[in-house]
Design a protein around this motif. Sequence first.
Motif, PDB file in Angstrom:
ATOM      1  N   TYR A   1      32.843  42.384  42.467  1.00 40.67           N
ATOM      2  CA  TYR A   1      33.404  43.244  41.416  1.00 40.67           C
ATOM      3  C   TYR A   1      32.503  44.448  41.190  1.00 40.67           C
ATOM      4  O   TYR A   1      31.268  44.321  41.185  1.00 40.67           O
ATOM      5  N   CYS A   2      33.128  45.586  40.948  1.00 32.31           N
ATOM      6  CA  CYS A   2      32.378  46.722  40.427  1.00 32.31           C
ATOM      7  C   CYS A   2      32.634  46.812  38.917  1.00 32.31           C
ATOM      8  O   CYS A   2      33.622  46.277  38.401  1.00 32.31           O
ATOM      9  N   GLN A   3      31.730  47.470  38.231  1.00 31.80           N
ATOM     10  CA  GLN A   3      31.778  47.601  36.771  1.00 31.80           C
ATOM     11  C   GLN A   3      31.233  48.972  36.396  1.00 31.80           C
ATOM     12  O   GLN A   3      30.198  49.380  36.911  1.00 31.80           O
TER      13      GLN A   3
ATOM     14  N   MET B   1      39.034  51.316  37.099  1.00 35.70           N
ATOM     15  CA  MET B   1      38.240  51.094  38.308  1.00 35.70           C
ATOM     16  C   MET B   1      39.124  50.439  39.361  1.00 35.70           C
ATOM     17  O   MET B   1      39.744  49.406  39.084  1.00 35.70           O
ATOM     18  N   THR B   2      39.186  51.019  40.534  1.00 32.90           N
ATOM     19  CA  THR B   2      40.042  50.502  41.595  1.00 32.90           C
ATOM     20  C   THR B   2      39.205  50.174  42.815  1.00 32.90           C
ATOM     21  O   THR B   2      38.522  51.050  43.363  1.00 32.90           O
ATOM     22  N   GLN B   3      39.248  48.926  43.217  1.00 35.23           N
ATOM     23  CA  GLN B   3      38.510  48.486  44.393  1.00 35.23           C
ATOM     24  C   GLN B   3      39.431  48.392  45.605  1.00 35.23           C
ATOM     25  O   GLN B   3      40.615  48.096  45.481  1.00 35.23           O
ATOM     26  N   SER B   4      38.856  48.641  46.755  1.00 30.18           N
ATOM     27  CA  SER B   4      39.593  48.419  47.994  1.00 30.18           C
ATOM     28  C   SER B   4      38.638  47.953  49.084  1.00 30.18           C
ATOM     29  O   SER B   4      37.468  48.369  49.110  1.00 30.18           O
ATOM     30  N   PRO B   5      39.118  47.045  49.946  1.00 34.96           N
ATOM     31  CA  PRO B   5      40.415  46.384  49.826  1.00 34.96           C
ATOM     32  C   PRO B   5      40.385  45.310  48.740  1.00 34.96           C
ATOM     33  O   PRO B   5      39.324  45.015  48.183  1.00 34.96           O
ATOM     34  N   SER B   6      41.535  44.720  48.457  1.00 28.88           N
ATOM     35  CA  SER B   6      41.575  43.603  47.506  1.00 28.88           C
ATOM     36  C   SER B   6      41.041  42.335  48.155  1.00 28.88           C
ATOM     37  O   SER B   6      40.517  41.463  47.467  1.00 28.88           O
ATOM     38  N   SER B   7      41.190  42.247  49.464  1.00 19.94           N
ATOM     39  CA  SER B   7      40.635  41.120  50.199  1.00 19.94           C
ATOM     40  C   SER B   7      40.342  41.560  51.624  1.00 19.94           C
ATOM     41  O   SER B   7      40.937  42.523  52.119  1.00 19.94           O
ATOM     42  N   LEU B   8      39.414  40.872  52.224  1.00 15.08           N
ATOM     43  CA  LEU B   8      39.132  41.121  53.628  1.00 15.08           C
ATOM     44  C   LEU B   8      38.517  39.890  54.255  1.00 15.08           C
ATOM     45  O   LEU B   8      37.897  39.071  53.566  1.00 15.08           O
ATOM     46  N   SER B   9      38.726  39.779  55.541  1.00 18.29           N
ATOM     47  CA  SER B   9      38.170  38.687  56.324  1.00 18.29           C
ATOM     48  C   SER B   9      37.144  39.253  57.296  1.00 18.29           C
ATOM     49  O   SER B   9      37.388  40.290  57.912  1.00 18.29           O
TER      50      SER B   9
ATOM     51  N   THR C   1      37.229  42.169  44.955  1.00 19.62           N
ATOM     52  CA  THR C   1      37.481  42.115  46.392  1.00 19.62           C
ATOM     53  C   THR C   1      37.044  40.751  46.887  1.00 19.62           C
ATOM     54  O   THR C   1      35.866  40.394  46.759  1.00 19.62           O
ATOM     55  N   ARG C   2      37.986  40.014  47.417  1.00 22.72           N
ATOM     56  CA  ARG C   2      37.685  38.681  47.932  1.00 22.72           C
ATOM     57  C   ARG C   2      37.291  38.786  49.395  1.00 22.72           C
ATOM     58  O   ARG C   2      38.057  39.311  50.214  1.00 22.72           O
ATOM     59  N   LEU C   3      36.127  38.270  49.714  1.00 23.56           N
ATOM     60  CA  LEU C   3      35.599  38.311  51.072  1.00 23.56           C
ATOM     61  C   LEU C   3      35.648  36.909  51.652  1.00 23.56           C
ATOM     62  O   LEU C   3      34.947  36.002  51.176  1.00 23.56           O
TER      63      LEU C   3
END
Lengths: 122, 108
Positions: free
Chosen positions: B87-89, B4-12, B103-105
């Motif tokens: 997180y997705c699962q 499982m690949t999330q994008s982005p890894s972080s965003l502001s 993904t850190r928000l």
Amino acid sequence: QVHLQESGPGLVKPSETLSLTCGVSGSSVSSSFFWAWIRQPPGKGLEWIGTIYRSGTTYYNPSLKSRVTLSMDTSQNQFSLRLTSVTAADTAVYYCARDYCGGGRCSGTDYWGRGTLVTVSS
Amino acid sequence: DIQMTQSPSSLSASVGDRVTITCRASQGISTYLHWYQQKPGKAPKLLIFEASTLQSGVPSRFSGSGSGTDFTLTISSLQPEDFATYYCQQTYTTPSMTFGQGTRLDIK
């Protein structure tokens, strides 16, 4: 209200065995849910360790399978994790959780314990 | 194994913004995709199950969509309490499961 609570040592020496228990209230481990262990190293993401079902059937993450054993005690309404030959890489917050899939539907991992930090260090 | 690949890894982002997080599976998983919110020092909290069903008690500003390999989590109007890691699962391989990397928000 469903409640899960992890218990066990917070410090384990390298090469020894990590043992944790998850006490469950408000739901029976003998019911049709799956009962899972998931861990999270400090500052990192979530990793599934394994799952046990009411029949005692177990499912393990292939990357940990050789070191993991899950068990269940229906009389105490709890389930347990044993992880052998631990190293510093096993340092993590360990969560127990309830999961459900059945009849082609999955409702996600809906209840989690608060988590317990286990540090592997001499 | 299904990755499982999330994008982005972080965003502001800012309060009131509309935010979208993407999760891609390495193979088709139908709609066996769930989303979680995690705040520091807390356990993950289920937000959405089966790609688009809102968990009881979750605000309606959260929504999910997708099937097969591509999924999105959207927050329609960010609130201060939404700044967290998501997180997705996948549970297509139930009872085994895999998570996205998160993904850190953050607040802009």
